[in-house]
Design a protein around this motif. Structure first.
Motif, PDB file in Angstrom:
ATOM      1  N   VAL A  93      44.883  49.449  34.167  1.00 10.94           N
ATOM      2  CA  VAL A  93      46.162  48.750  34.312  1.00 10.94           C
ATOM      3  C   VAL A  93      47.165  49.388  33.356  1.00 10.94           C
ATOM      4  O   VAL A  93      46.794  49.832  32.262  1.00 10.94           O
ATOM      5  CB  VAL A  93      46.000  47.240  34.028  1.00 10.94           C
ATOM      6  CG1 VAL A  93      45.639  46.987  32.573  1.00 10.94           C
ATOM      7  CG2 VAL A  93      47.250  46.481  34.416  1.00 10.94           C
ATOM      8  N   THR A 151      50.037  45.410  49.132  1.00 11.71           N
ATOM      9  CA  THR A 151      50.762  44.312  48.511  1.00 11.71           C
ATOM     10  C   THR A 151      49.781  43.187  48.191  1.00 11.71           C
ATOM     11  O   THR A 151      48.567  43.399  48.181  1.00 11.71           O
ATOM     12  CB  THR A 151      51.900  43.812  49.433  1.00 11.71           C
ATOM     13  OG1 THR A 151      52.687  42.849  48.724  1.00 11.71           O
ATOM     14  CG2 THR A 151      51.368  43.216  50.703  1.00 11.71           C
ATOM     15  N   SER A 152      50.306  41.993  47.927  1.00 13.53           N
ATOM     16  CA  SER A 152      49.425  40.869  47.611  1.00 13.53           C
ATOM     17  C   SER A 152      50.155  39.566  47.869  1.00 13.53           C
ATOM     18  O   SER A 152      51.375  39.548  48.060  1.00 13.53           O
ATOM     19  CB  SER A 152      48.983  40.924  46.141  1.00 13.53           C
ATOM     20  OG  SER A 152      50.112  40.727  45.294  1.00 13.53           O
ATOM     21  N   THR A 183      54.081  39.050  44.854  1.00 18.23           N
ATOM     22  CA  THR A 183      54.555  39.754  43.669  1.00 18.23           C
ATOM     23  C   THR A 183      54.640  41.257  43.889  1.00 18.23           C
ATOM     24  O   THR A 183      55.147  41.975  43.032  1.00 18.23           O
ATOM     25  CB  THR A 183      53.604  39.510  42.486  1.00 18.23           C
ATOM     26  OG1 THR A 183      52.277  39.865  42.895  1.00 18.23           O
ATOM     27  CG2 THR A 183      53.627  38.061  42.051  1.00 18.23           C
ATOM     28  N   TRP A 235      52.056  43.115  43.925  1.00 11.78           N
ATOM     29  CA  TRP A 235      50.912  43.738  43.258  1.00 11.78           C
ATOM     30  C   TRP A 235      50.049  44.476  44.275  1.00 11.78           C
ATOM     31  O   TRP A 235      49.976  44.105  45.441  1.00 11.78           O
ATOM     32  CB  TRP A 235      50.053  42.667  42.576  1.00 11.78           C
ATOM     33  CG  TRP A 235      50.706  42.024  41.402  1.00 11.78           C
ATOM     34  CD1 TRP A 235      51.655  42.560  40.590  1.00 11.78           C
ATOM     35  CD2 TRP A 235      50.458  40.712  40.900  1.00 11.78           C
ATOM     36  NE1 TRP A 235      52.010  41.671  39.612  1.00 11.78           N
ATOM     37  CE2 TRP A 235      51.296  40.520  39.781  1.00 11.78           C
ATOM     38  CE3 TRP A 235      49.613  39.679  41.295  1.00 11.78           C
ATOM     39  CZ2 TRP A 235      51.304  39.343  39.044  1.00 11.78           C
ATOM     40  CZ3 TRP A 235      49.628  38.498  40.563  1.00 11.78           C
ATOM     41  CH2 TRP A 235      50.452  38.338  39.452  1.00 11.78           C
ATOM     42  N   SER A 236      49.377  45.507  43.809  1.00 10.60           N
ATOM     43  CA  SER A 236      48.496  46.258  44.698  1.00 10.60           C
ATOM     44  C   SER A 236      47.369  46.905  43.910  1.00 10.60           C
ATOM     45  O   SER A 236      47.442  47.023  42.682  1.00 10.60           O
ATOM     46  CB  SER A 236      49.280  47.335  45.462  1.00 10.60           C
ATOM     47  OG  SER A 236      49.812  48.296  44.560  1.00 10.60           O
ATOM     48  N   GLU A 290      48.071  47.673  40.058  1.00  6.18           N
ATOM     49  CA  GLU A 290      49.496  47.758  39.741  1.00  6.18           C
ATOM     50  C   GLU A 290      50.048  46.333  39.690  1.00  6.18           C
ATOM     51  O   GLU A 290      50.296  45.708  40.715  1.00  6.18           O
ATOM     52  CB  GLU A 290      50.215  48.594  40.797  1.00  6.18           C
ATOM     53  CG  GLU A 290      49.647  49.996  40.982  1.00  6.18           C
ATOM     54  CD  GLU A 290      49.718  50.849  39.720  1.00  6.18           C
ATOM     55  OE1 GLU A 290      50.672  50.659  38.923  1.00  6.18           O
ATOM     56  OE2 GLU A 290      48.833  51.707  39.524  1.00  6.18           O
ATOM     57  N   LEU A 291      50.238  45.807  38.477  1.00  7.91           N
ATOM     58  CA  LEU A 291      50.527  44.383  38.286  1.00  7.91           C
ATOM     59  C   LEU A 291      51.892  44.099  37.673  1.00  7.91           C
ATOM     60  O   LEU A 291      52.168  42.951  37.313  1.00  7.91           O
ATOM     61  CB  LEU A 291      49.434  43.758  37.408  1.00  7.91           C
ATOM     62  CG  LEU A 291      47.997  43.878  37.914  1.00  7.91           C
ATOM     63  CD1 LEU A 291      47.028  43.227  36.922  1.00  7.91           C
ATOM     64  CD2 LEU A 291      47.839  43.255  39.294  1.00  7.91           C
ATOM     65  N   THR A 342      47.280  38.734  36.372  1.00  7.49           N
ATOM     66  CA  THR A 342      47.178  37.801  37.496  1.00  7.49           C
ATOM     67  C   THR A 342      47.033  36.378  36.953  1.00  7.49           C
ATOM     68  O   THR A 342      46.400  36.151  35.915  1.00  7.49           O
ATOM     69  CB  THR A 342      45.967  38.141  38.375  1.00  7.49           C
ATOM     70  OG1 THR A 342      44.780  38.172  37.569  1.00  7.49           O
ATOM     71  CG2 THR A 342      46.139  39.503  39.027  1.00  7.49           C
ATOM     72  N   ASP A 400      61.914  41.502  42.276  1.00  7.29           N
ATOM     73  CA  ASP A 400      61.321  42.805  41.961  1.00  7.29           C
ATOM     74  C   ASP A 400      62.344  43.800  41.426  1.00  7.29           C
ATOM     75  O   ASP A 400      62.115  45.008  41.480  1.00  7.29           O
ATOM     76  CB  ASP A 400      60.621  43.372  43.196  1.00  7.29           C
ATOM     77  CG  ASP A 400      61.593  43.646  44.346  1.00  7.29           C
ATOM     78  OD1 ASP A 400      62.787  43.313  44.210  1.00  7.29           O
ATOM     79  OD2 ASP A 400      61.150  44.191  45.375  1.00  7.29           O
TER      80      ASP A 400
END
Length: 218
Positions: A43, A83-84, A109, A111-112, A123-124, A129, A158
């Motif tokens: 991360v 994505t998430s 978000t 995130w991926s 990727e946060l 999380t 974003d």
């Protein structure tokens, strides 16, 4: 004739791209089936000087966003392809037309998880999380069209490198030193953090921003 050849080449390129995407998606899915898969990832920590600059800008502009909510995360983050999303229950509405406490929907978000041969990363956006059944302050830019039309999804702002998501609980963060331009560190070593940065100055700036947001939106 040339036009026909161009069409054939275009089709072949599209087939190759789709095949590559399918292969990567299968690899991506496989790692999520592993136990404690996050501990196998890297991360990124945000450079301290950049964190200071970004937090100053966020302090001025986050309150201007159209949707500001206190939410509780009620299921784990779902990493989709590229994505998430994560389901939340609204606890309090500070800004946002048509949203009420008790509403449940997904937030995205962006995130991926990226799986390459030499590097596997989460990727946060420099924040961890969320913990389940814990309250967070989140700044949202808009409702988005989801592929699954049966669910509602809202997009977390974003426009900043740092995802504007703050836990109402206090968390002890550690700064893991890095060398050079690469700021990736093992997630397993910082998994109890709420925020990832390379310096104490960056952490101090983020903590100051968080405390101010908590005061404005209790």
């Amino acid at each position: 004739m040339k036009k026909r050849i161009l069409i054939v080449i275009t089709i072949l390129v599209l087939i190759a791209a789709c095949t590559l995407g399918i292969v990567k998606r299968q690899t991506y899915t496989d790692i999520m089936r592993e136990k404690n898969y996050m501990d196998k990832l890297q991360v990124a920590e945000i450079p301290g000087d950049l964190a200071v600059e970004v937090c100053e800008d966020m302090k001025k502009n986050l309150p201007k966003l159209p949707i500001i909510l206190k939410v509780r995360f009620i299921n784990d983050v779902e990493f989709l392809f590229g994505t998430s999303r994560q389901k939340i229950c609204v606890q309090k509405v500070y800004a946002g037309d048509g949203i009420e406490p008790g509403d449940e929907f997904y937030i995205s978000t962006g995130w991926s998880i990226i799986v390459e041969e030499d590097l596997k990363t989460a990727e946060l956006g420099f924040v961890n999380t969320p913990k389940l059944n814990c309250d967070y302050l989140v700044f949202i830019s808009e409702k988005i069209d989801a592929l699954d039309k049966t669910v509602s999804v809202y997009k977390v702002c974003d426009q900043y490198p740092i995802v504007p998501l703050f836990c109402y609980e206090n968390t002890s963060n550690i700064v893991l030193p890095v060398n050079g331009e690469n700021t990736y560190v093992p997630y397993s070593k910082v998994k109890n953090n709420e925020f990832f940065t390379t310096s104490e100055a960056g952490l101090e700036s983020w903590n100051k921003l968080k405390n101010e947001m908590m005061h404005i939106y209790p």
